[in-house]
Design a protein around this motif. Structure first.
Motif, PDB file in Angstrom:
ATOM      1  N   ASN A  66       0.798  -2.268  -2.495  1.00 44.56           N
ATOM      2  CA  ASN A  66       0.995  -3.715  -2.380  1.00 44.56           C
ATOM      3  C   ASN A  66       0.978  -4.398  -3.739  1.00 44.56           C
ATOM      4  OD1 ASN A  66       1.390  -3.852   0.386  1.00 44.56           O
ATOM      5  ND2 ASN A  66      -0.794  -3.985   0.807  1.00 44.56           N
ATOM      6  N   GLN A  67       0.155  -3.923  -4.650  1.00 47.70           N
ATOM      7  CA  GLN A  67       0.041  -4.534  -5.969  1.00 47.70           C
ATOM      8  C   GLN A  67       1.155  -4.129  -6.929  1.00 47.70           C
ATOM      9  OE1 GLN A  67      -3.826  -3.122  -7.049  1.00 47.70           O
ATOM     10  NE2 GLN A  67      -4.882  -4.739  -5.935  1.00 47.70           N
ATOM     11  N   ASN A  68       1.677  -2.920  -6.777  1.00 49.27           N
ATOM     12  CA  ASN A  68       2.599  -2.394  -7.781  1.00 49.27           C
ATOM     13  C   ASN A  68       4.001  -2.055  -7.282  1.00 49.27           C
ATOM     14  OD1 ASN A  68       0.925  -2.071 -10.309  1.00 49.27           O
ATOM     15  ND2 ASN A  68      -0.379  -1.086  -8.803  1.00 49.27           N
ATOM     16  N   CYS A  69       4.180  -1.934  -5.988  1.00 51.84           N
ATOM     17  CA  CYS A  69       5.449  -1.422  -5.472  1.00 51.84           C
ATOM     18  C   CYS A  69       6.134  -2.345  -4.468  1.00 51.84           C
ATOM     19  CB  CYS A  69       5.241  -0.067  -4.799  1.00 51.84           C
ATOM     20  SG  CYS A  69       4.241   1.117  -5.739  1.00 51.84           S
ATOM     21  N   ALA A  70       5.335  -3.105  -3.722  1.00 54.63           N
ATOM     22  CA  ALA A  70       5.883  -3.894  -2.610  1.00 54.63           C
ATOM     23  C   ALA A  70       6.874  -4.948  -3.074  1.00 54.63           C
ATOM     24  CB  ALA A  70       4.754  -4.548  -1.817  1.00 54.63           C
ATOM     25  N   ARG A  71       6.740  -5.415  -4.278  1.00 57.42           N
ATOM     26  CA  ARG A  71       7.662  -6.444  -4.768  1.00 57.42           C
ATOM     27  C   ARG A  71       9.114  -5.992  -4.669  1.00 57.42           C
ATOM     28  NH1 ARG A  71       6.999 -10.284  -9.870  1.00 57.42           N
ATOM     29  NH2 ARG A  71       9.017 -11.281  -9.696  1.00 57.42           N
ATOM     30  N   VAL A  78       8.895  -1.445   3.847  1.00 55.21           N
ATOM     31  CA  VAL A  78      10.130  -1.841   4.528  1.00 55.21           C
ATOM     32  C   VAL A  78      10.978  -2.587   3.498  1.00 55.21           C
ATOM     33  CG1 VAL A  78      11.128  -3.178   6.414  1.00 55.21           C
ATOM     34  CG2 VAL A  78       8.919  -2.048   6.724  1.00 55.21           C
ATOM     35  N   SER A  79      11.971  -1.920   2.952  1.00 55.17           N
ATOM     36  CA  SER A  79      12.776  -2.498   1.889  1.00 55.17           C
ATOM     37  C   SER A  79      13.653  -3.624   2.406  1.00 55.17           C
ATOM     38  CB  SER A  79      13.673  -1.433   1.257  1.00 55.17           C
ATOM     39  OG  SER A  79      14.495  -2.023   0.266  1.00 55.17           O
ATOM     40  N   GLY A  80      13.779  -4.642   1.576  1.00 59.77           N
ATOM     41  CA  GLY A  80      14.696  -5.736   1.876  1.00 59.77           C
ATOM     42  C   GLY A  80      16.038  -5.516   1.216  1.00 59.77           C
TER      43      GLY A  80
END
Length: 140
Positions: A66-71, A78-80
């Motif tokens: 969540n801190q390093n990859c979710a962006r 779940v990729s946008g």
């Protein structure tokens, strides 16, 4: 004398440009990952995830993702559409190999960085904990 409309228009353009820069793909400062509660792995890179199914590693990996990859890869992996949807990363050793290669070395195409290198930024323990969490959201 500039009109209020001109001044506001210019301010809006500056704000839009600043926002675009702040939200650029991969434009973020990596966040530290606290792995002190995990077994240390040493200097040599392991070819297979030693933390697979380790509850503490999964917990740490969820926060680290969540801190390093979710962006880029999306909440819950779940990729946008910006970056690959990591829920479909192969399970087991095949996925471990791809994951480790990509997270350590990043991805560059045509001179553009699509994913930064995390080797030297995140520890092996942090990377494998992220992989352990990713396997909990795996889909076929």
């Amino acid at each position: 004398m500039k009109t209020l409309k001109t001044i506001l228009g210019g301010a809006a353009l500056l704000l839009a440009a600043a926002t675009g820069t702040a939200l650029a793909h991969g434009d973020m400062a990596p966040q530290p990952v606290d792995t002190k509660d995990l077994p240390k792995l040493g200097e040599a890179w392991l070819p297979e995830n030693p933390y697979r199914s380790n509850p503490k590693a999964i917990e740490i990996g969820a926060a680290a993702f969540n801190q390093n990859c979710a962006r880029c890869h999306g909440l819950g992996a779940v990729s946008g559409g910006i970056a690959p949807d990591l829920r479909y990363l192969p399970a087991g050793l095949d996925g471990d190999e791809w994951f480790l290669t990509r997270i350590r070395g990043g991805s560059t195409r045509d001179g553009r960085v699509y994913m930064p290198k995390f080797e030297g930024i995140l520890s092996q323990e942090a990377m494998w904990s992220i992989r352990a969490w990713l396997e909990t959201v795996h889909e076929e």
